[in-house]
Design a protein around this motif. Structure first.
Motif, PDB file in Angstrom:
ATOM      1  N   LEU A  78     -33.436 -28.768 -46.485  1.00  0.00           N
ATOM      2  CA  LEU A  78     -32.663 -28.375 -45.319  1.00  0.00           C
ATOM      3  C   LEU A  78     -31.217 -28.849 -45.397  1.00  0.00           C
ATOM      4  CD1 LEU A  78     -32.746 -26.961 -42.600  1.00  0.00           C
ATOM      5  CD2 LEU A  78     -33.548 -29.095 -41.585  1.00  0.00           C
ATOM      6  N   GLU A  79     -30.996 -29.979 -46.057  1.00  0.00           N
ATOM      7  CA  GLU A  79     -29.635 -30.510 -46.151  1.00  0.00           C
ATOM      8  C   GLU A  79     -28.691 -29.557 -46.897  1.00  0.00           C
ATOM      9  OE1 GLU A  79     -31.686 -31.886 -49.875  1.00  0.00           O
ATOM     10  OE2 GLU A  79     -32.270 -31.754 -47.776  1.00  0.00           O
ATOM     11  N   VAL A  80     -29.213 -28.745 -47.789  1.00  0.00           N
ATOM     12  CA  VAL A  80     -28.381 -27.769 -48.509  1.00  0.00           C
ATOM     13  C   VAL A  80     -27.910 -26.682 -47.553  1.00  0.00           C
ATOM     14  CG1 VAL A  80     -28.361 -26.068 -50.377  1.00  0.00           C
ATOM     15  CG2 VAL A  80     -29.529 -28.269 -50.707  1.00  0.00           C
ATOM     16  N   ILE A  81     -28.813 -26.205 -46.711  1.00  0.00           N
ATOM     17  CA  ILE A  81     -28.448 -25.191 -45.715  1.00  0.00           C
ATOM     18  C   ILE A  81     -27.433 -25.782 -44.737  1.00  0.00           C
ATOM     19  CG2 ILE A  81     -29.297 -23.780 -43.796  1.00  0.00           C
ATOM     20  CD1 ILE A  81     -31.978 -23.608 -45.351  1.00  0.00           C
ATOM     21  N   GLU A  82     -27.699 -26.999 -44.281  1.00  0.00           N
ATOM     22  CA  GLU A  82     -26.791 -27.631 -43.337  1.00  0.00           C
ATOM     23  C   GLU A  82     -25.397 -27.801 -43.939  1.00  0.00           C
ATOM     24  OE1 GLU A  82     -26.217 -31.762 -40.816  1.00  0.00           O
ATOM     25  OE2 GLU A  82     -28.203 -31.260 -41.575  1.00  0.00           O
ATOM     26  N   ALA A  83     -25.308 -28.234 -45.186  1.00  0.00           N
ATOM     27  CA  ALA A  83     -24.009 -28.420 -45.833  1.00  0.00           C
ATOM     28  C   ALA A  83     -23.264 -27.090 -45.956  1.00  0.00           C
ATOM     29  CB  ALA A  83     -24.186 -29.062 -47.205  1.00  0.00           C
ATOM     30  N   ALA A  84     -23.963 -26.035 -46.316  1.00  0.00           N
ATOM     31  CA  ALA A  84     -23.323 -24.723 -46.441  1.00  0.00           C
ATOM     32  C   ALA A  84     -22.833 -24.226 -45.083  1.00  0.00           C
ATOM     33  CB  ALA A  84     -24.305 -23.723 -47.048  1.00  0.00           C
ATOM     34  N   ARG A  85     -23.642 -24.413 -44.060  1.00  0.00           N
ATOM     35  CA  ARG A  85     -23.239 -23.980 -42.716  1.00  0.00           C
ATOM     36  C   ARG A  85     -22.122 -24.854 -42.165  1.00  0.00           C
ATOM     37  NH1 ARG A  85     -25.900 -20.442 -39.980  1.00  0.00           N
ATOM     38  NH2 ARG A  85     -25.758 -21.533 -37.994  1.00  0.00           N
ATOM     39  N   ARG A  86     -22.186 -26.156 -42.441  1.00  0.00           N
ATOM     40  CA  ARG A  86     -21.140 -27.069 -41.981  1.00  0.00           C
ATOM     41  C   ARG A  86     -19.800 -26.696 -42.622  1.00  0.00           C
ATOM     42  NH1 ARG A  86     -21.786 -31.418 -39.225  1.00  0.00           N
ATOM     43  NH2 ARG A  86     -23.938 -31.725 -39.844  1.00  0.00           N
ATOM     44  N   ALA A  87     -19.817 -26.328 -43.894  1.00  0.00           N
ATOM     45  CA  ALA A  87     -18.595 -25.944 -44.601  1.00  0.00           C
ATOM     46  C   ALA A  87     -17.941 -24.716 -43.962  1.00  0.00           C
ATOM     47  CB  ALA A  87     -18.900 -25.670 -46.075  1.00  0.00           C
ATOM     48  N   ARG A  88     -18.731 -23.889 -43.295  1.00  0.00           N
ATOM     49  CA  ARG A  88     -18.204 -22.689 -42.621  1.00  0.00           C
ATOM     50  C   ARG A  88     -18.026 -22.894 -41.130  1.00  0.00           C
ATOM     51  NH1 ARG A  88     -19.714 -17.126 -45.025  1.00  0.00           N
ATOM     52  NH2 ARG A  88     -18.487 -16.751 -43.187  1.00  0.00           N
ATOM     53  N   GLY A  89     -18.266 -24.126 -40.661  1.00  0.00           N
ATOM     54  CA  GLY A  89     -18.129 -24.414 -39.237  1.00  0.00           C
ATOM     55  C   GLY A  89     -19.246 -23.837 -38.395  1.00  0.00           C
TER      56      GLY A  89
END
Length: 123
Positions: A98-109
């Motif tokens: 899940l941390e990979v999805i969160e990091a990708a989404r966080r990078a896009r705000g």
């Protein structure tokens, strides 16, 4: 880690034999030295399609399994396929969750805190 995947198409006439054969291999495979997990999945869009996925600690342990009686039974089950099965051996250097999805989404705000993650203020 080695990811072994087997995609096979099986006709309705031999589906029962295939499922019995593969089904009998699942638990013995899961407890084989080096096996991290083994699962069989049915395709919800194609009743003839199945995907076997097994994660192995090392290639040597997978090779040992493939050379065993269980490996021979796996080949026998594959011989019931309508067409040549698609077999893959992938070496995984890194895995995430899940941390990979969160990091990708966080990078896009786009990050939204998950309910119950402790970020909410008490009501």
């Amino acid at each position: 880690m080695i990811l072994f995947s087997l995609h096979v198409l099986v006709s309705p006439k031999v589906r029962g034999d295939f499922l019995r054969g593969i089904g009998a291999l699942l638990e013995p495979t899961r407890v084989a030295p080096g096996c991290l997990d083994c699962r069989l999945y049915g395709d919800v869009e194609d009743a003839d399609a199945y995907l076997l996925i097994a994660r192995w600690n090392t290639q040597a342990e997978l090779d040992s399994y493939l050379g065993s009686k269980a490996g021979a039974r796996l080949v026998a089950a594959m011989e019931l396929a309508l067409a040549p099965p698609v077999i893959r051996f992938d070496e995984i250097a890194h895995s995430g969750g899940l941390e990979v999805i969160e990091a990708a989404r966080r990078a896009r705000g786009l990050v939204q805190d998950w309910p119950g993650d402790g970020s909410e203020e008490p009501a």
